[in-house]
Design a protein around this motif. Sequence first.
Motif, PDB file in Angstrom:
ATOM      1  N   PRO A  73      14.371  12.272  12.780  1.00  0.00           N
ATOM      2  CA  PRO A  73      15.303  11.650  11.834  1.00  0.00           C
ATOM      3  C   PRO A  73      16.629  11.300  12.504  1.00  0.00           C
ATOM      4  O   PRO A  73      17.082  11.995  13.422  1.00  0.00           O
ATOM      5  CB  PRO A  73      15.503  12.741  10.764  1.00  0.00           C
ATOM      6  N   GLN A  74      17.253  10.267  12.031  1.00  0.00           N
ATOM      7  CA  GLN A  74      18.518   9.817  12.611  1.00  0.00           C
ATOM      8  C   GLN A  74      19.576  10.910  12.538  1.00  0.00           C
ATOM      9  O   GLN A  74      20.420  11.045  13.442  1.00  0.00           O
ATOM     10  CB  GLN A  74      19.001   8.557  11.878  1.00  0.00           C
ATOM     11  N   THR A  75      19.537  11.708  11.481  1.00  0.00           N
ATOM     12  CA  THR A  75      20.539  12.757  11.302  1.00  0.00           C
ATOM     13  C   THR A  75      20.407  13.874  12.329  1.00  0.00           C
ATOM     14  O   THR A  75      21.323  14.692  12.475  1.00  0.00           O
ATOM     15  CB  THR A  75      20.427  13.367   9.899  1.00  0.00           C
ATOM     16  N   ALA A  76      19.276  13.934  13.044  1.00  0.00           N
ATOM     17  CA  ALA A  76      19.081  14.966  14.058  1.00  0.00           C
ATOM     18  C   ALA A  76      19.600  14.547  15.425  1.00  0.00           C
ATOM     19  O   ALA A  76      19.732  15.389  16.315  1.00  0.00           O
ATOM     20  CB  ALA A  76      17.592  15.318  14.160  1.00  0.00           C
ATOM     21  N   LEU A  77      19.877  13.267  15.579  1.00  0.00           N
ATOM     22  CA  LEU A  77      20.265  12.758  16.886  1.00  0.00           C
ATOM     23  C   LEU A  77      21.749  12.976  17.150  1.00  0.00           C
ATOM     24  O   LEU A  77      22.580  12.847  16.256  1.00  0.00           O
ATOM     25  CB  LEU A  77      19.935  11.265  16.987  1.00  0.00           C
ATOM     26  N   GLY A  78      22.068  13.297  18.399  1.00  0.00           N
ATOM     27  CA  GLY A  78      23.448  13.494  18.811  1.00  0.00           C
ATOM     28  C   GLY A  78      23.892  12.421  19.778  1.00  0.00           C
ATOM     29  O   GLY A  78      23.174  11.435  20.019  1.00  0.00           O
ATOM     30  N   PRO A  79      25.054  12.576  20.373  1.00  0.00           N
ATOM     31  CA  PRO A  79      25.555  11.588  21.321  1.00  0.00           C
ATOM     32  C   PRO A  79      24.696  11.536  22.575  1.00  0.00           C
ATOM     33  O   PRO A  79      24.099  12.536  22.977  1.00  0.00           O
ATOM     34  CB  PRO A  79      26.970  12.094  21.638  1.00  0.00           C
ATOM     35  N   GLU A  80      24.647  10.377  23.186  1.00  0.00           N
ATOM     36  CA  GLU A  80      23.893  10.204  24.428  1.00  0.00           C
ATOM     37  C   GLU A  80      24.572  10.971  25.562  1.00  0.00           C
ATOM     38  O   GLU A  80      25.799  10.968  25.688  1.00  0.00           O
ATOM     39  CB  GLU A  80      23.802   8.719  24.780  1.00  0.00           C
ATOM     40  N   VAL A  81      23.753  11.636  26.372  1.00  0.00           N
ATOM     41  CA  VAL A  81      24.292  12.399  27.498  1.00  0.00           C
ATOM     42  C   VAL A  81      24.509  11.451  28.671  1.00  0.00           C
ATOM     43  O   VAL A  81      23.572  10.801  29.133  1.00  0.00           O
ATOM     44  CB  VAL A  81      23.329  13.536  27.906  1.00  0.00           C
ATOM     45  N   PRO A  82      25.731  11.350  29.190  1.00  0.00           N
ATOM     46  CA  PRO A  82      25.994  10.431  30.298  1.00  0.00           C
ATOM     47  C   PRO A  82      25.467  10.964  31.627  1.00  0.00           C
ATOM     48  O   PRO A  82      24.920  12.071  31.693  1.00  0.00           O
ATOM     49  CB  PRO A  82      27.522  10.338  30.311  1.00  0.00           C
ATOM     50  N   LYS A  83      25.651  10.193  32.670  1.00  0.00           N
ATOM     51  CA  LYS A  83      25.139  10.580  33.986  1.00  0.00           C
ATOM     52  C   LYS A  83      25.759  11.874  34.505  1.00  0.00           C
ATOM     53  O   LYS A  83      25.162  12.566  35.341  1.00  0.00           O
ATOM     54  CB  LYS A  83      25.388   9.451  34.999  1.00  0.00           C
ATOM     55  N   ALA A  84      26.921  12.217  34.023  1.00  0.00           N
ATOM     56  CA  ALA A  84      27.570  13.465  34.448  1.00  0.00           C
ATOM     57  C   ALA A  84      26.732  14.684  34.094  1.00  0.00           C
ATOM     58  O   ALA A  84      26.881  15.748  34.699  1.00  0.00           O
ATOM     59  CB  ALA A  84      28.947  13.581  33.809  1.00  0.00           C
ATOM     60  N   GLY A  85      25.840  14.532  33.111  1.00  0.00           N
ATOM     61  CA  GLY A  85      24.943  15.625  32.747  1.00  0.00           C
ATOM     62  C   GLY A  85      25.404  16.460  31.576  1.00  0.00           C
ATOM     63  O   GLY A  85      24.737  17.430  31.204  1.00  0.00           O
ATOM     64  N   TYR A  86      26.524  16.080  30.967  1.00  0.00           N
ATOM     65  CA  TYR A  86      26.997  16.840  29.812  1.00  0.00           C
ATOM     66  C   TYR A  86      27.836  15.941  28.901  1.00  0.00           C
ATOM     67  O   TYR A  86      28.366  14.914  29.327  1.00  0.00           O
ATOM     68  CB  TYR A  86      27.819  18.055  30.243  1.00  0.00           C
TER      69      TYR A  86
END
Length: 323
Positions: free
Chosen positions: A22-35
């Motif tokens: 579900p869309q409500t379970a998704l968080g921000p995308e993790v960038p290349k930095a790894g966090y």
Amino acid sequence: MSKTPYSDLAERARELPTAPVPQTALGPEVPKAGYVLEEIADGVFWLSEGMYQMMFVVTDEGVIAVDAPPTLGHNILRAIGSVTSRSITQVVYSHQHSDHVGAMSVYPEDVPRYAHRVTAERLALLRDPNRPLPTHVFDDTVTIEAGNHSLQLDYKGPNHAEGNIFIYAPTQRVLMLVDVIFPGWVPFSNLAVSANIPGFVNAPEQALEYPFDKLVGGHVTRPGTPDDVRIQIEYLKDLRSTTEAALSSVDVQKILAPVDATNAWAIFKAYLDAVAAQAADELVPRWSQRLGGADIFTLPNAWAMAEALRLDYGSMGPFGIVP
């Protein structure tokens, strides 16, 4: 060497399609930095690599770091260094499990380390150099005062772990409670592999006793809110009532007909598996569009709830007192 039947079953299970998250379970995308790093309140930072999460608080006097997941490791220090040049002045253990605190050794050796007494006792038995022993141990509650911030550490009894605590920043209205609330997702397998299922079930209600706006749950993809706590309470109530009904309504004679009558463990497994499966068949359609992973972990959660109902709550089904 050929695969065992268990390996074959596991491989087939991996190949099965899963329900859309579900869309409500998704968080921000993790960038290349790894966090991912987000200031969720004044001076309070949420840090995650996409599955595990912790927090740290930047005060006038330094930094209070709470937990240290190994999957974040030295990225914790990089994240802290990206927002402040102040030193780490206090460290807090939410509980003893290494997946959340197994990188505590990255922090300075000479800073105060806070933990509940049960957590400290478990760490002393484990003797893990990556989880240094706490220096400040408490039984009920203690408050860390640091400049313009404070953290209230409260113990309300065993839940996920025997010494798991509530960590509250009252001014910033942030609550951290690890391995109990899973914002946007059903609880991890077997009710988060909790040491005390009744305590785990009660903990979300205890969390709502705090006036908070943001929650750090230790997992999974984003910070939480009071609404996430309420939804988990609803899921747990539905899980309990549906599983309790299945304890008595499954057809025991049909279930046990093909089972070796001399194999006690096979009898119990067949019964408990059938109870969990019947409950999951009802629950998953109701929850798969509301919480992530409902199709993945509702079956083992129902199995754990069935055992808690029998052993803790006294709902014995066909194994109750003989007339």
